[in-house]
Each structure stands twice: as structure tokens, then as C-alpha cells.
Write a protein that holds these residues in place. Sequence first.
Motif, short mmCIF file in Angstrom:
data_model
loop_
_atom_site.label_atom_id
_atom_site.label_comp_id
_atom_site.label_asym_id
_atom_site.label_seq_id
_atom_site.Cartn_x
_atom_site.Cartn_y
_atom_site.Cartn_z
N ILE A 96 0.80 -1.22 0.01
CA ILE A 96 0.13 0.09 -0.02
C ILE A 96 0.96 1.05 0.05
CG2 ILE A 96 -1.59 1.27 1.45
CD1 ILE A 96 -2.96 -1.18 2.21
N ILE A 97 1.82 1.23 0.66
CA ILE A 97 2.47 2.74 1.01
C ILE A 97 3.33 3.09 -0.19
CG2 ILE A 97 4.29 3.74 2.55
CD1 ILE A 97 1.68 3.27 3.82
N PRO A 98 4.10 2.36 -0.98
CA PRO A 98 4.69 2.69 -2.39
C PRO A 98 3.66 3.52 -3.04
CG PRO A 98 5.47 0.70 -1.76
CD PRO A 98 4.39 0.88 -0.88
N ALA A 99 2.46 2.80 -3.26
CA ALA A 99 1.48 3.71 -4.07
C ALA A 99 0.65 4.91 -3.87
CB ALA A 99 0.26 2.66 -4.41
N VAL A 100 0.61 4.95 -2.42
CA VAL A 100 0.16 6.09 -1.67
C VAL A 100 1.47 7.36 -1.89
CG1 VAL A 100 -0.46 7.17 0.70
CG2 VAL A 100 -1.16 5.14 -0.32
N ASN A 101 2.73 7.02 -1.68
CA ASN A 101 3.60 7.91 -1.86
C ASN A 101 3.96 8.22 -3.18
OD1 ASN A 101 4.51 8.81 0.91
ND2 ASN A 101 4.73 6.60 1.27
#
Length: 121
Positions: A96-101
Motif C-alpha cells: 500500500i505505502i509505495p502507491a500512496v507515496n
Amino acid sequence: MELVNNSIVLREDRNLLVVTHLSQYLYFVTGFGGLIVPLVIWLTSKDSVIGMDEHGKSIINFQLSLILYLIIGIPGILFFGLGILVLIFSGILSLIIPAVNAIKASNGQSPSYFGTFRFIS
């Protein structure tokens, strides 16, 4: 937009920032590129792209934190059984986190990686 600073031309390249964040998904394709590719992109363009130093450090810290979670989680399964929770947590974070960033980088915002230890400041 370009800024001239001590004979170094800085350029704003949000697409490269997004690619750097999304290159972390290479772990799921190749098994090893999720740390190496962002590291190479960060080291080669941290002095020429605005914001690359901040984003690159965040990505490297996040990847090193995920490796630490795996190192703690695998023996934790054998000894306590709770290591599976650490592995599930790190798996969800790595999805999740790489896509959000990447979305934040395309909007010109600073990255924020949850659960990251600061190895590089």
C-alpha cells in the motif's frame, strides 16, 4: 522549473519521483530489485532533481525497515508464533505505502512512510 545552485542545475521531475516510488514493486517481480533500483535512481539524481534527496532517503529507509521486519518476523514465527503478524504487517505495508507515496509525489507532496526507522537522515 529549473534552479541554478552553485553551477548545478536543479530540475523538477515529478515523473522520476513517481517511478522511484513505484520501482519498489520490483520485489514482487524479480525478488531483489525493490531496494537496488530506487537506490541507484536516488544516488544518480539526488543532486539534479528537486525533492529526490528527501524521497530517496524515505524509500531507502522504508526498504531497510521492511528487511528488518522480515529478519525479526521469520524467527518470531518459530519462537513465539507472533512473527506471522509481523510478516503480514510488513506485507500490507509493502503493497500500500509505495502507491500512496507515488500519488503524493505526483502531487508535489512530501513522502510519509508509516512504520519506518530512520537509518539515513
